[in-house]
Design a protein around this motif. Structure first.
Motif, PDB file in Angstrom:
ATOM      1  N   VAL A 154       1.022  -1.281   0.013  1.00  0.00           N
ATOM      2  CA  VAL A 154      -0.114   0.014  -0.130  1.00  0.00           C
ATOM      3  C   VAL A 154       1.131   1.619  -0.207  1.00  0.00           C
ATOM      4  N   GLY A 155       2.218   1.544   0.759  1.00  0.00           N
ATOM      5  CA  GLY A 155       2.838   2.466   0.837  1.00  0.00           C
ATOM      6  C   GLY A 155       3.358   2.561  -0.545  1.00  0.00           C
ATOM      7  N   MET A 156       4.230   1.711  -0.932  1.00  0.00           N
ATOM      8  CA  MET A 156       4.584   1.809  -2.499  1.00  0.00           C
ATOM      9  C   MET A 156       3.643   2.002  -3.244  1.00  0.00           C
ATOM     10  N   ILE A 157       2.085   1.870  -3.592  1.00  0.00           N
ATOM     11  CA  ILE A 157       1.040   2.402  -4.261  1.00  0.00           C
ATOM     12  C   ILE A 157       1.229   3.896  -4.299  1.00  0.00           C
ATOM     13  N   ALA A 158       0.932   4.099  -2.917  1.00  0.00           N
ATOM     14  CA  ALA A 158       0.444   4.979  -2.319  1.00  0.00           C
ATOM     15  C   ALA A 158       1.665   6.510  -2.402  1.00  0.00           C
ATOM     16  N   LEU A 164       2.968  10.550  -9.521  1.00  0.00           N
ATOM     17  CA  LEU A 164       2.702  10.883 -10.930  1.00  0.00           C
ATOM     18  C   LEU A 164       1.613  11.626 -10.956  1.00  0.00           C
ATOM     19  N   ARG A 165       2.381  12.927 -12.305  1.00  0.00           N
ATOM     20  CA  ARG A 165       1.998  13.440 -12.243  1.00  0.00           C
ATOM     21  C   ARG A 165       2.124  13.406 -14.038  1.00  0.00           C
ATOM     22  N   ARG A 166       0.964  14.228 -14.375  1.00  0.00           N
ATOM     23  CA  ARG A 166       0.597  14.230 -15.857  1.00  0.00           C
ATOM     24  C   ARG A 166       1.364  15.404 -16.132  1.00  0.00           C
TER      25      ARG A 166
END
Length: 208
Positions: A154-158, A164-166
């Protein structure tokens, strides 16, 4: 004095020197390299103490992954130490106070528990420390290991979702569209008639 004792003192001295160089080195790359040296010496000390699993974990996780990642980040970002040390003098008294409190606490704990330490547990010659830890982790403490794994996931995905920005100034490539491209959609052949050179104009240019 046995060879293991001499080796322990040598590794401890190198560990202390490398730890001092981490906080006194002028270059961040040098500090990271000394930190890797300190972790390697700590892992070898754990091997001398019989904690092979902890030594292997420290080497693989910290030396092999975390510190190498720090080194690459420091080298790519080109961190300026002058900027980092700009306001460090204002925090020196607080840092020395916290360090003194930690040293006093560790000295108190060691002085209270030094006389209560009993003899080391006698292990058989074929005792395998990593195997014993693995059996305990995946039998008696299997739920704790699974909960820890889920928390790390969960920490890695968070962390990935937060960073992550477009960006609008980046041109992305669509592999499926690139495979479907045809030559006639990208290249246009144009038929142009050839023209003969004007000889009279060339003669006039050559004349002074």
């Amino acid at each position: 004095m046995t060879f293991a004792t001499i080796l322990f003192y040598i590794l401890a001295i190198v560990l202390v020197i490398s730890a001092l160089r981490v906080i006194t080195a002028k270059s961040p790359v040098t500090a990271v390299l000394f930190l890797i040296l300190g972790f390697a010496n700590a892992a070898m000390i754990w091997v001398l103490l019989g904690a092979e699993f902890l030594a292997l974990l420290l080497t693989v996780v910290y030396v092999g992954a975390v510190m190498v990642l720090f080194l690459f980040v420091v080298m790519m970002l080109d961190v300026k130490m002058e900027v980092l040390r700009a306001g460090s003098r204002a925090y020196l008294p607080l840092g020395f106070a916290i360090g003194l409190v930690m040293v006093i606490e560790m000295a108190f704990v060691l002085s209270q528990s030094w006389g209560d330490v009993g003899p080391a547990a006698q292990m058989p010659a074929d005792f395998n420390n990593p195997r014993a830890l693995g059996e305990l982790m995946y039998t008696q403490y299997v739920y704790a290991v699974e909960i820890g794994a889920v928390i790390l996931l969960v920490g890695m995905i968070a962390a990935i979702s937060l960073t992550l920005r477009r960006r609008k100034d980046v041109r992305y490539n669509d592999p499926s569209a690139a495979v479907k491209v045809r030559a006639k959609d990208r290249v246009r052949l144009v038929s142009m008639p050839s023209q003969a050179p004007d000889l009279n104009l060339e003669v006039e240019e050559k004349q002074p």
